[in-house]
Design a protein around this motif. Structure first.
Motif, PDB file in Angstrom:
ATOM      1  N   LEU A  59     -72.281  23.221 -52.609  1.00 19.77           N
ATOM      2  CA  LEU A  59     -72.807  24.549 -52.299  1.00 19.77           C
ATOM      3  C   LEU A  59     -72.023  25.192 -51.156  1.00 19.77           C
ATOM      4  O   LEU A  59     -71.602  24.501 -50.228  1.00 19.77           O
ATOM      5  N   LEU A 118     -77.172  12.504 -57.029  1.00 17.31           N
ATOM      6  CA  LEU A 118     -77.235  13.817 -57.686  1.00 17.31           C
ATOM      7  C   LEU A 118     -77.706  13.580 -59.112  1.00 17.31           C
ATOM      8  O   LEU A 118     -77.150  12.723 -59.803  1.00 17.31           O
ATOM      9  N   ALA A 176     -53.854   3.439 -44.066  1.00 21.07           N
ATOM     10  CA  ALA A 176     -53.312   3.410 -42.709  1.00 21.07           C
ATOM     11  C   ALA A 176     -54.360   2.922 -41.722  1.00 21.07           C
ATOM     12  O   ALA A 176     -55.568   3.092 -41.945  1.00 21.07           O
ATOM     13  N   GLN A 182     -76.410   8.508 -51.566  1.00 27.22           N
ATOM     14  CA  GLN A 182     -77.139   9.712 -52.000  1.00 27.22           C
ATOM     15  C   GLN A 182     -76.994   9.873 -53.518  1.00 27.22           C
ATOM     16  O   GLN A 182     -76.030   9.365 -54.091  1.00 27.22           O
ATOM     17  N   GLY A 192     -73.152  15.829 -44.919  1.00 25.69           N
ATOM     18  CA  GLY A 192     -73.823  16.408 -46.083  1.00 25.69           C
ATOM     19  C   GLY A 192     -73.739  17.918 -46.173  1.00 25.69           C
ATOM     20  O   GLY A 192     -74.287  18.527 -47.091  1.00 25.69           O
ATOM     21  N   HIS A 193     -73.032  18.567 -45.211  1.00 21.49           N
ATOM     22  CA  HIS A 193     -72.883  20.026 -45.319  1.00 21.49           C
ATOM     23  C   HIS A 193     -71.458  20.479 -44.993  1.00 21.49           C
ATOM     24  O   HIS A 193     -71.185  21.664 -44.801  1.00 21.49           O
ATOM     25  N   GLY A 194     -70.523  19.520 -44.963  1.00 25.20           N
ATOM     26  CA  GLY A 194     -69.201  19.851 -44.454  1.00 25.20           C
ATOM     27  C   GLY A 194     -68.241  20.487 -45.441  1.00 25.20           C
ATOM     28  O   GLY A 194     -67.295  21.162 -45.030  1.00 25.20           O
ATOM     29  N   PHE A 195     -68.448  20.260 -46.726  1.00 26.66           N
ATOM     30  CA  PHE A 195     -67.398  20.635 -47.674  1.00 26.66           C
ATOM     31  C   PHE A 195     -66.952  22.080 -47.514  1.00 26.66           C
ATOM     32  O   PHE A 195     -65.762  22.380 -47.372  1.00 26.66           O
ATOM     33  N   GLY A 225     -56.141  11.070 -44.551  1.00 30.39           N
ATOM     34  CA  GLY A 225     -57.355  11.499 -45.243  1.00 30.39           C
ATOM     35  C   GLY A 225     -57.166  12.848 -45.884  1.00 30.39           C
ATOM     36  O   GLY A 225     -56.974  13.858 -45.198  1.00 30.39           O
ATOM     37  N   CYS A 235     -73.126   9.168 -54.429  1.00 28.51           N
ATOM     38  CA  CYS A 235     -72.020   9.409 -53.510  1.00 28.51           C
ATOM     39  C   CYS A 235     -72.500   9.103 -52.103  1.00 28.51           C
ATOM     40  O   CYS A 235     -73.633   8.675 -51.916  1.00 28.51           O
ATOM     41  N   ASP A 240     -53.200   9.484 -47.993  1.00 29.68           N
ATOM     42  CA  ASP A 240     -54.516   9.042 -48.498  1.00 29.68           C
ATOM     43  C   ASP A 240     -54.358   7.788 -49.333  1.00 29.68           C
ATOM     44  O   ASP A 240     -53.388   7.637 -50.061  1.00 29.68           O
TER      45      ASP A 240
HETATM   46  C1  LIG Z   1     -74.091  14.211 -52.742  1.00 34.49           C
HETATM   47  C2  LIG Z   1     -73.411  15.094 -51.754  1.00 34.49           C
HETATM   48  C3  LIG Z   1     -73.690  16.441 -51.758  1.00 34.49           C
HETATM   49  C4  LIG Z   1     -73.085  17.280 -50.846  1.00 34.49           C
HETATM   50  N1  LIG Z   1     -73.357  18.608 -50.919  1.00 34.49           N
HETATM   51  C5  LIG Z   1     -72.677  19.458 -50.118  1.00 34.49           C
HETATM   52  C6  LIG Z   1     -72.831  20.852 -50.308  1.00 34.49           C
HETATM   53  O1  LIG Z   1     -73.568  21.293 -51.186  1.00 34.49           O
HETATM   54  N2  LIG Z   1     -72.119  21.675 -49.516  1.00 34.49           N
HETATM   55  C7  LIG Z   1     -71.277  21.223 -48.553  1.00 34.49           C
HETATM   56  O2  LIG Z   1     -70.666  22.037 -47.873  1.00 34.49           O
HETATM   57  N3  LIG Z   1     -71.113  19.890 -48.348  1.00 34.49           N
HETATM   58  C8  LIG Z   1     -71.789  19.004 -49.112  1.00 34.49           C
HETATM   59  N4  LIG Z   1     -71.619  17.661 -48.958  1.00 34.49           N
HETATM   60  C9  LIG Z   1     -70.826  17.159 -47.822  1.00 34.49           C
HETATM   61  C10 LIG Z   1     -69.353  17.182 -48.061  1.00 34.49           C
HETATM   62  O3  LIG Z   1     -69.042  16.804 -49.380  1.00 34.49           O
HETATM   63  C11 LIG Z   1     -68.670  16.260 -47.036  1.00 34.49           C
HETATM   64  O4  LIG Z   1     -69.117  16.612 -45.733  1.00 34.49           O
HETATM   65  C12 LIG Z   1     -67.170  16.418 -47.085  1.00 34.49           C
HETATM   66  O5  LIG Z   1     -66.691  16.299 -48.402  1.00 34.49           O
HETATM   67  C13 LIG Z   1     -66.504  15.382 -46.185  1.00 34.49           C
HETATM   68  O6  LIG Z   1     -65.106  15.505 -46.311  1.00 34.49           O
HETATM   69  P1  LIG Z   1     -64.099  14.595 -45.496  1.00 34.49           P
HETATM   70  O7  LIG Z   1     -62.769  15.190 -45.733  1.00 34.49           O
HETATM   71  O8  LIG Z   1     -64.567  14.428 -44.099  1.00 34.49           O
HETATM   72  O9  LIG Z   1     -64.255  13.135 -46.148  1.00 34.49           O
HETATM   73  P2  LIG Z   1     -63.733  12.535 -47.536  1.00 34.49           P
HETATM   74  O10 LIG Z   1     -63.826  13.528 -48.625  1.00 34.49           O
HETATM   75  O11 LIG Z   1     -64.423  11.223 -47.752  1.00 34.49           O
HETATM   76  O12 LIG Z   1     -62.199  12.280 -47.303  1.00 34.49           O
HETATM   77  C14 LIG Z   1     -61.724  11.230 -46.499  1.00 34.49           C
HETATM   78  C15 LIG Z   1     -60.447  10.711 -47.124  1.00 34.49           C
HETATM   79  O13 LIG Z   1     -59.851   9.760 -46.248  1.00 34.49           O
HETATM   80  C16 LIG Z   1     -59.266   8.746 -47.012  1.00 34.49           C
HETATM   81  N5  LIG Z   1     -59.144   7.566 -46.153  1.00 34.49           N
HETATM   82  C17 LIG Z   1     -60.142   6.984 -45.461  1.00 34.49           C
HETATM   83  N6  LIG Z   1     -59.672   5.971 -44.728  1.00 34.49           N
HETATM   84  C18 LIG Z   1     -58.343   5.892 -44.984  1.00 34.49           C
HETATM   85  C19 LIG Z   1     -57.325   5.058 -44.509  1.00 34.49           C
HETATM   86  N7  LIG Z   1     -57.562   4.107 -43.592  1.00 34.49           N
HETATM   87  N8  LIG Z   1     -56.063   5.240 -44.969  1.00 34.49           N
HETATM   88  C20 LIG Z   1     -55.802   6.228 -45.877  1.00 34.49           C
HETATM   89  N9  LIG Z   1     -56.749   7.063 -46.342  1.00 34.49           N
HETATM   90  C21 LIG Z   1     -57.999   6.916 -45.894  1.00 34.49           C
HETATM   91  C22 LIG Z   1     -60.223   8.552 -48.159  1.00 34.49           C
HETATM   92  O14 LIG Z   1     -59.591   7.930 -49.256  1.00 34.49           O
HETATM   93  C23 LIG Z   1     -60.673   9.981 -48.446  1.00 34.49           C
HETATM   94  O15 LIG Z   1     -59.920  10.592 -49.474  1.00 34.49           O
HETATM   95  C24 LIG Z   1     -72.203  16.772 -49.869  1.00 34.49           C
HETATM   96  C25 LIG Z   1     -71.918  15.418 -49.849  1.00 34.49           C
HETATM   97  C26 LIG Z   1     -72.504  14.574 -50.791  1.00 34.49           C
HETATM   98  C27 LIG Z   1     -72.165  13.129 -50.762  1.00 34.49           C
END
Ligand SMILES: Cc1cc2nc3c(=O)[nH]c(=O)nc-3n(C[C@H](O)[C@H](O)[C@H](O)COP(=O)(O)OP(=O)(O)OC[C@H]3O[C@@H](n4cnc5c(N)ncnc54)[C@H](O)[C@@H]3O)c2cc1C
Length: 386
Positions: A47, A226, A168, A224, A339-342, A7, A310, A30
């Motif tokens: 944000l 935007l 994977a 969700q 929704g706040h993890g980025f 990921g 998204c 990924d």
């Molecule tokens: C509309 C929206 C607004 C948001 N606003 C904010 C904000 O303002 N501020 C903030 O801080 N956060 C915000 N967030 C939340 C934030 O974007 C997420 O919490 C964060 O991006 C999650 O990241 P992640 O790495 O956990 O998941 P992801 O970004 O989904 O990454 C997971 C990755 O794993 C890969 N993957 C999955 N399964 C497999 C597999 N079996 N084999 C290989 N690859 C795999 C996927 O392809 C993907 O690339 C928002 C989210 C959304 C949807």
């Protein structure tokens, strides 16, 4: 230490960057290219703010993340974070915003309490009749999310990490590459059945985690929206700050990078399978427009430039998930961005990297398994007690 990370969203790519720049061996896998729209991290902007109510851990984490995003900018030569400032609209004297103000002040993080008239000067138009005050975070703003994730992966590779395109699945304490339909479509020639092993295997799979680990990682995946409105030059950011209306479950930014004025309803949307196509946006427009008429009257009839869908991957209490598997010594799970993890990506990665090396244990509240519903760290749109 050799670490396999599945990921490359903000959580996995941040961990890869953190470990690789410390000189450790990393394989980052990924199914898509980093920054792909189907991943939760794939939007243009997210944000970054330190306000997290009374919660000292997330407040400090966001502040630390801000410093690390700046380090990534210095390494990559890209402007990834734009400090447009953030306004929190407080309908109550004693709500989330007052708690945030106290928590930030205790940690020396700049913030200002503005009376509604002073808060109104931050925007071309602002309805203030229902506001007790505006909490302003001058050093908050926006991370250019998609580009930031790409920069994390690129810099991880620059520090020696291997980036592998593939799908994977867990196989005991290792990751098995599979020839799934998605992998075939997006990766082409990866060997089916190749096994990846390391001292640690970290599954940072965002909305896909529930499908991989079932009830051990209960994430609810929702749809969700935007919406981006044409507000004209007066609404450009920097100039107009980001904003959150915690109690009314709305947030947005001014027009950054000519995408339009971003406005989003933050109520938990309907379920959406992680592998389903992202549907067209627009269902929330009536509610968003009613809000605009109330809060930003000049935007009430602004043309809609674009809508995007998204996914949220929500834990029940909106705390992150970061823990070792209870039965597999080398398997770890990382996700539940809720929704706040980025923004937290690089700071959470530092914490996880330390735990992988046998350092400080991860917070208990990031543990696996079922959780009680709790107050949301996003807005009061969901996870909130009745
Ligand atoms: C509309 C929206 C607004 C948001 N606003 C904010 C904000 O303002 N501020 C903030 O801080 N956060 C915000 N967030 C939340 C934030 O974007 C997420 O919490 C964060 O991006 C999650 O990241 P992640 O790495 O956990 O998941 P992801 O970004 O989904 O990454 C997971 C990755 O794993 C890969 N993957 C999955 N399964 C497999 C597999 N079996 N084999 C290989 N690859 C795999 C996927 O392809 C993907 O690339 C928002 C989210 C959304 C949807």
């Amino acid at each position: 230490m050799q670490t396999v990370i599945i990921g490359a969203g903000t959580f996995g790519a941040s961990l890869a960057w953190s470990l690789a720049r410390a000189g450790e061996e990393v394989v980052l896998v990924d199914q898509f290219e980093p920054g792909d729209r189907r991943a939760t991290s794939g939007g243009e902007s997210r944000l970054i703010r330190c306000s997290h109510g009374a919660d000292a851990l997330y407040t400090a984490s966001a502040r630390r993340a801000r410093a690390l995003w700046r380090e990534l900018e210095a390494e990559s030569g890209e402007e990834l974070m734009v400090e447009i400032g953030m306004a929190w609209f407080a309908e109550r004297e004693d709500g989330w915003e007052a708690e945030s103000e106290r928590a930030m002040t205790a940690q020396g993080i700049p913030c200002e309490r503005l009376d509604p008239a002073a808060g109104a000067k931050l925007f071309p138009s602002l309805g203030t009749d229902d506001l007790a005050f505006v909490l302003y975070e001058p050093e908050a703003g926006v991370v250019r999310a998609q580009r930031a994730v790409q920069a994390l992966a690129r810099q991880a590779v620059a520090h020696g990490a291997h980036l592998v395109r593939g799908h994977a699945v867990p196989d005991g304490d290792s990751a098995m590459l599979t020839a799934s339909a998605a992998a075939a479509a997006s990766c082409g020639a990866l060997a089916d059945g190749e096994r990846l092993e390391g001292d640690a295997v970290v599954w940072a799979c965002g909305p896909w985690l529930g499908g991989l680990f079932g009830e051990l990682v209960p994430v609810t995946v929702t749809r969700q929206e935007l919406l981006f409105f044409d507000g004209g030059p007066a609404w450009r950011s920097p100039g107009v700050p980001g904003w959150v209306d915690y109690d009314l479950a709305m947030y947005g930014t001014g027009d950054l990078d000519e995408l339009g004025v971003k406005v989003a309803l933050d109520r938990e949307g309907p379920p959406l399978d992680p592998d389903a196509d992202l549907p067209a946006a627009g269902a929330t427009e009536p509610e968003v427009r009613a809000y605009l008429a109330h809060r930003f009257p000049a935007l009430a009839d602004a043309p809609l430039k674009e809508g995007r869908c998204c996914r949220y991957e929500l834990s029940a209490d909106s705390n992150f998930i970061a823990a070792r598997h209870p039965e597999l010594e080398r398997t770890w799970v990382l996700g539940g961005g809720s929704g706040h993890g980025f923004k937290h990506g690089p700071a959470l990665a530092e914490r996880v990297a330390d735990a992988l090396r046998g350092g400080e244990p991860l917070p208990e509240r990031f543990g696996l398994g079922a959780r009680a519903i709790g107050r949301s760290f996003r807005t009061a749109g969901s996870n909130a007690p009745a």
